[in-house]
Design an enzyme around this catalytic site. Structure first.
Site, PDB file in Angstrom:
ATOM      1  CG  HIS A 540      -2.533   5.130  -3.608  1.00 35.20           C
ATOM      2  ND1 HIS A 540      -2.556   3.799  -3.975  1.00 35.20           N
ATOM      3  CD2 HIS A 540      -2.776   5.149  -2.275  1.00 35.20           C
ATOM      4  CE1 HIS A 540      -2.805   3.053  -2.915  1.00 35.20           C
ATOM      5  NE2 HIS A 540      -2.946   3.851  -1.867  1.00 35.20           N
ATOM      6  CG  ASP A 544      -2.955  -1.299  -5.261  1.00 37.37           C
ATOM      7  OD1 ASP A 544      -3.592  -0.230  -5.355  1.00 37.37           O
ATOM      8  OD2 ASP A 544      -3.332  -2.374  -5.769  1.00 37.37           O
TER       9      ASP A 544
END
Length: 567
Positions: A540, A544
């Site tokens: 992450h 996204d």
């Protein structure tokens, strides 16, 4: 007796190296396995250990010179004095390139012609720990396939080793009698360490204990100093680079990065074997702590040593009270305590490192595999007879994964400091479960392979992984990984990313399930379909959730509407 010091083979595709620094000068005493000089190649910087104890009699290749592998760069004499100054680089040329065993790509040590066919009573041939990859400097002997007194043939498997990249069988460098085993099973030794002797005179000797100097892997000891001098050297930080070089296991490349960024290596926990600080460790430290934290001088603290015990740091009373509770006694638990295997230790290190490095997030998608299941069932027998390999579901998934990468290239990237490196090729790692652990060989440039080529590549690396026949290069360079725990029956799992990649695709089992199906007229009905759950683990930091889900939508659509020619 003089011992030649040679430019080592630092990787399969590396045939020369540059001597960047001599750590000893002619006349200096050296210990076996003590760092003797530093080299730089186009792939790696490394310290090269001394092959024997004695006096550095001669330096033949000066600093800054680039020479081919197996060139004699210096001479160590067991009891002689220093002789010559360094000669020009062209003064010593290698007689030939190293012989490479085709079974596993290991560069066999060069031996004089008289030793090439030695027997029990002829000249002795040293068996050395080979260099199994560009950044690998040690290996663990997991099994000897012969015992002292046994006859061995050249290129016959002699012993098995485990490194942090690959497990492999190592072939005998010559034909003869295994006279002596110097490093026992379980010993971890540096590359180029002599672990056995073939041929030579005398009766076979037993294996030496792992604790002897010939197989020691701890950092070389510094010259003896008075106790107070050692204490001053450890507890003060007037020049961090000098302290790092003496007390932290690391490569010259890592120390150079530390010097350039004014980072104290003693502040960085090493993820490598024996606490070695890797390039990834220092880059992650600089990224996470920033310039101010990286350059701040640490509070002088004595490193705990036999000559200078370190006092425990002061803590608040409530902290001391909370931490003073004794740990549960292991004696109260029943059962056997079994040491981790070398491979299990390395897997543990990698998993913890990955969890510490990447911000792991997982997303799960249900995919209807009915179309592919029927296609495979219909064509499998003829396809396998025509192509000579079994038809599995893996190439279908690999094709879908590559389609998803074309939609979202960020999935095929790596984090480099504060930058993102988008990889030109798609090198798919395929996780292979072994009886003794897990390994991830790589199908290189998968985007250029046909469906049949993908299946053949996947089958080939899987079989050779199980037979310990992988080349070191075949477990490196992956850009994204597929793992298939579904073959054991789970619905799905949440896999850990293999560094420095940023994504891993996990396959659950394929199950028949009732599903609501809508026809072209919008009418719903319940049908039995073949359903798989695909899990994407992603980093992450740079991926996204929207990008990850769009990638998975592309993968799902490709599989549910598969219409390619499978060959």
């Amino acid at each position: 007796m003089p011992t030649d010091v040679v430019m080592p083979q630092m990787g399969e595709s590396i045939f020369e190296g540059t001597i960047t620094k001599w750590l000893k000068k002619p006349g200096d005493k050296v210990q076996r396995d003590e760092p003797l000089f530093e080299i730089s190649t186009d792939k790696v910087d490394a310290e090269i250990p001394a092959p024997a104890s004695g006096t550095l009699k001669e330096i033949r290749i000066a600093e800054g010179a680039t020479v081919q592998v197996n060139t004699v760069v210096g001479v160590i004499d067991a009891d002689g004095a220093a002789a010559a100054a360094p000669q020009p680089a062209h003064a010593a040329a290698p007689s030939s390139a190293p012989a490479v065993n085709q079974a596993n790509g290991v560069a066999a040590p060069q031996q004089p012609a008289a030793q090439a066919s030695s027997g029990n009573g002829g000249p002795a041939v040293d068996v050395v720990m080979p260099q199994m990859g560009e950044s690998i400097f040690e290996g663990t002997i997991t099994k000897w396939l012969k015992k002292p007194g046994d006859k061995v043939q050249r290129d016959e498997p002699l012993f098995e080793i485990s490194t942090d990249k690959v497990d492999a069988e190592i072939p005998a460098p010559a034909t003869g009698i295994l006279r002596e085993i110097k490093a026992s099973e379980g010993s971890t030794v540096q590359v180029n360490t002599v672990v056995a002797v073939i041929g030579g005179s005398g009766a076979p000797a037993a294996a030496q204990p792992a604790a002897q100097p010939a197989v020691a892997v701890s950092a070389p000891a510094a010259p003896q100093q008075p106790a107070h001098a050692q204490r001053e050297q450890v507890t003060q930080f007037p020049a961090s680079a000098r302290v790092e070089a003496q007390h932290v296991r690391s490569s010259p490349l890592v120390r150079r990065i530390a010097r350039e960024n004014n980072v104290d290596l003693s502040r960085i926990p090493g993820s490598g074997l024996g606490g070695r600080v890797s390039k990834n460790d220092i880059l992650n430290f600089i990224q996470q702590h920033g310039a101010e934290a990286a350059t701040a001088a640490p509070t002088p603290m004595p490193v705990q040593r036999a000559s200078a015990p370190a006092a425990a740091p002061q803590q608040p009373a409530q902290v001391q009270q909370r931490t003073a509770a004794p740990a549960p006694a292991l004696q109260e638990l029943t059962g056997d305590v079994v040491p981790m295997t070398p491979m299990r230790k390395k897997i543990a290190e990698r998993m913890v490192e990955s969890r510490r490095t990447s911000a792991h997030v997982h997303t799960v998608f249900k995919v209807d595999m009915t179309r592919i299941v029927k296609l495979r069932e219909k064509n499998r027998k003829q396809w396998e007879a025509r192509n000579g390999v079994k038809l599995t579901f893996m190439p279908f998934v690999a094709k879908a994964l590559m389609h998803g990468i074309r939609v979202k290239p960020i999935l095929n990237s790596s984090v480099v400091g504060d930058s993102i490196q988008y990889h030109r090729n798609i090198n798919i790692g395929i996780a292979v479960a072994l009886e003794w652990g897990l390994i991830v060989p790589v199908v290189k440039q998968s985007e250029n392979l046909s469906f049949v080529g993908l299946q053949r590549g996947i089958t080939d690396i899987g079989e050779r992984a199980r037979n310990k026949k992988l080349l070191p290069d075949e477990v490196q360079g992956g850009t994204i990984t597929i793992t298939n725990p579904g073959i054991f029956g789970p619905q799905f799992g949440t896999p850990i990313i293999l560094q420095p990649q940023v994504a891993i695709l996990g396959l659950g089992g394929i199950f028949k399930e009732p599903v609501v199906v809508t026809d072209e007229d919008g009418n719903d009905s319940i049908a039995i379909r073949h359903i798989i759950r695909l899990v994407l683990g992603y980093d992450h930091r740079i991926i996204d959730g929207a990008d990850a889900d769009q990638f998975m939508v592309a993968v799902r659509n490709y599989l549910e509407n598969f219409n390619e020619d499978i060959g």
